[in-house]
Design a protein around this motif. Structure first.
Motif, mmCIF file in Angstrom:
data_model
loop_
_atom_site.group_PDB
_atom_site.id
_atom_site.type_symbol
_atom_site.label_atom_id
_atom_site.label_comp_id
_atom_site.label_asym_id
_atom_site.label_seq_id
_atom_site.Cartn_x
_atom_site.Cartn_y
_atom_site.Cartn_z
ATOM 1 N N HIS A 1 -5.314 8.185 0.235
ATOM 2 C CA HIS A 1 -3.974 8.801 0.017
ATOM 3 C C HIS A 1 -3.859 9.111 -1.511
ATOM 4 O O HIS A 1 -2.904 9.957 -1.547
ATOM 5 C CB HIS A 1 -2.906 7.476 -0.059
ATOM 6 N N GLU B 1 -11.999 1.987 4.971
ATOM 7 C CA GLU B 1 -11.019 2.219 6.003
ATOM 8 C C GLU B 1 -10.978 3.993 6.199
ATOM 9 O O GLU B 1 -10.450 4.637 5.675
ATOM 10 C CB GLU B 1 -9.520 1.815 5.644
ATOM 11 N N GLU C 1 0.821 -1.336 0.144
ATOM 12 C CA GLU C 1 -0.023 -0.215 -0.175
ATOM 13 C C GLU C 1 0.843 1.306 -0.238
ATOM 14 O O GLU C 1 1.517 1.642 0.873
ATOM 15 C CB GLU C 1 -0.917 0.034 1.128
ATOM 16 N N HIS D 1 -9.061 0.392 -0.581
ATOM 17 C CA HIS D 1 -9.404 1.310 0.573
ATOM 18 C C HIS D 1 -10.460 2.410 0.182
ATOM 19 O O HIS D 1 -10.100 3.354 -0.476
ATOM 20 C CB HIS D 1 -8.303 1.784 1.366
ATOM 21 N N ARG E 1 -11.158 11.230 4.216
ATOM 22 C CA ARG E 1 -10.984 10.232 4.670
ATOM 23 C C ARG E 1 -12.472 9.691 5.552
ATOM 24 O O ARG E 1 -12.447 9.051 6.518
ATOM 25 C CB ARG E 1 -10.085 9.989 5.755
ATOM 26 N N ASP F 1 -5.264 3.225 -1.808
ATOM 27 C CA ASP F 1 -6.375 3.604 -0.738
ATOM 28 C C ASP F 1 -6.796 4.942 -1.284
ATOM 29 O O ASP F 1 -5.971 5.934 -1.652
ATOM 30 C CB ASP F 1 -5.289 3.937 0.458
#
Ligand code: LER
Ligand code: MN
Length: 274
Positions: A189, A247, A153, A212, A218, A186
């Motif tokens: 990110h 996540e 990741e 993710h 987020r 993700d």
């Protein structure tokens, strides 16, 4: 594609980007009540993942195991695959090997995120990447023997200076020369580091193993500014068939974050062409 939501069993990560915290059975109960297909577990270590009891909990709630996070190796034990200290690097590999064995027994892949560490002090970027490629090669061989992939990741710049982008992740996978390592995208990110998420997903697609599923801030998908319908359609047309795993921060509360994630997942996957 299947939906998953995170359950964190690591007290040090109580403020982390995970939806349910503290108890696996309780987290699974809530995930199943909301209608998720699976859970992703952020566990303190392999000892917290005894195969029979964990499999029984998953079975009882009708849930799949999407993946196992390994970040506790860093948060709790300060283990990194790129530490300047050879004993710490060796202990990091051992921790990840045991996690992969636990994942193999449960039929789930393990994620390498924060245990990639960073290049700092006497450790150059070149040296860190060489250590990382060597370890990822060995660990993905073990995952492959167990019928799993090892998930690598990229993280954003505030968490590492090693693998930050899809391209840096793909270069690392190429350095290992192995077949059983895959990339984890993700979306949080990526929102920080990628210039164009659609292009990045297209480049990652042949080696994409896990996602993710987080909005730009987020929070649950739909609570930020990601065009998630376009994004999920693009993942689908790129051939991705794995989990979209939330996540995310449990905001405004775990129930609502889970409900919104699943609403976005269903809206975005409804009617996708075969
Ligand atoms: C940390 O920011 C993260 O995204 C995790 O999945 C890595 O351990
Ligand atoms: Mn992540």
């Amino acid at each position: 594609m299947r939906s998953a939501i995170t359950v964190c069993l690591v007290s040090e990560a109580a403020a982390g980007p995970f939806v349910f915290h503290g108890d696996l059975d309780q987290g699974c109960h809530q995930a199943a009540s909301l209608g998720f297909d699976g859970v992703e577990i952020f566990a303190p270590g392999p000892e917290a993942l005894p195969a029979d009891p964990v499999a029984a909990i998953l079975r009882r709630h009708g849930l799949g195991l999407a993946a196992l996070g390994s970040g506790a190796g860093w948060i709790r034990h300060k283990l990194s695959l790129t530490s300047a200290d050879a004993t710490v690097r060796a202990a990091a590999r051992r921790f990840l090997r045991e996690m992969i064995l636990a994942g193999g027994r449960l039929g789930a892949p393990v994620i390498l995120g924060s245990m990639q560490g960073r290049a700092e002090g006497d450790v150059s970027r070149e040296q860190a990447l060489a250590w990382l490629a060597d370890a990822v090669g060995e660990l993905s061989d073990l995952a492959g023997e167990l019928g799993q992939y090892f998930l690598v990741e990229p993280l954003n710049r505030y968490e590492t200076n090693l693998l930050r982008t899809v391209d840096e992740g793909l270069e690392l996978l190429a350095m290992t020369g192995r077949k059983n390592a895959r990339l984890l995208a993700d979306l949080f990110h990526m929102n920080i580091e990628e210039s164009d998420w659609a292009d990045s997903i297209s480049r990652a697609a042949p080696l994409l193993g896990h996602v993710h599923f987080a909005d730009s801030n987020r929070r649950a998908m739909g609570m930020g500014h990601t065009d998630y319908k376009r994004l999920v359609a693009h993942l689908h047309s790129s051939g991705y068939e794995g989990y979209l795993s939330a996540e995310i921060f449990p905001l405004p509360n775990p129930q609502e974050a889970g409900r919104q994630t699943l609403a976005a997942f269903r809206e975005a996957t409804r009617g996708l062409p075969e």
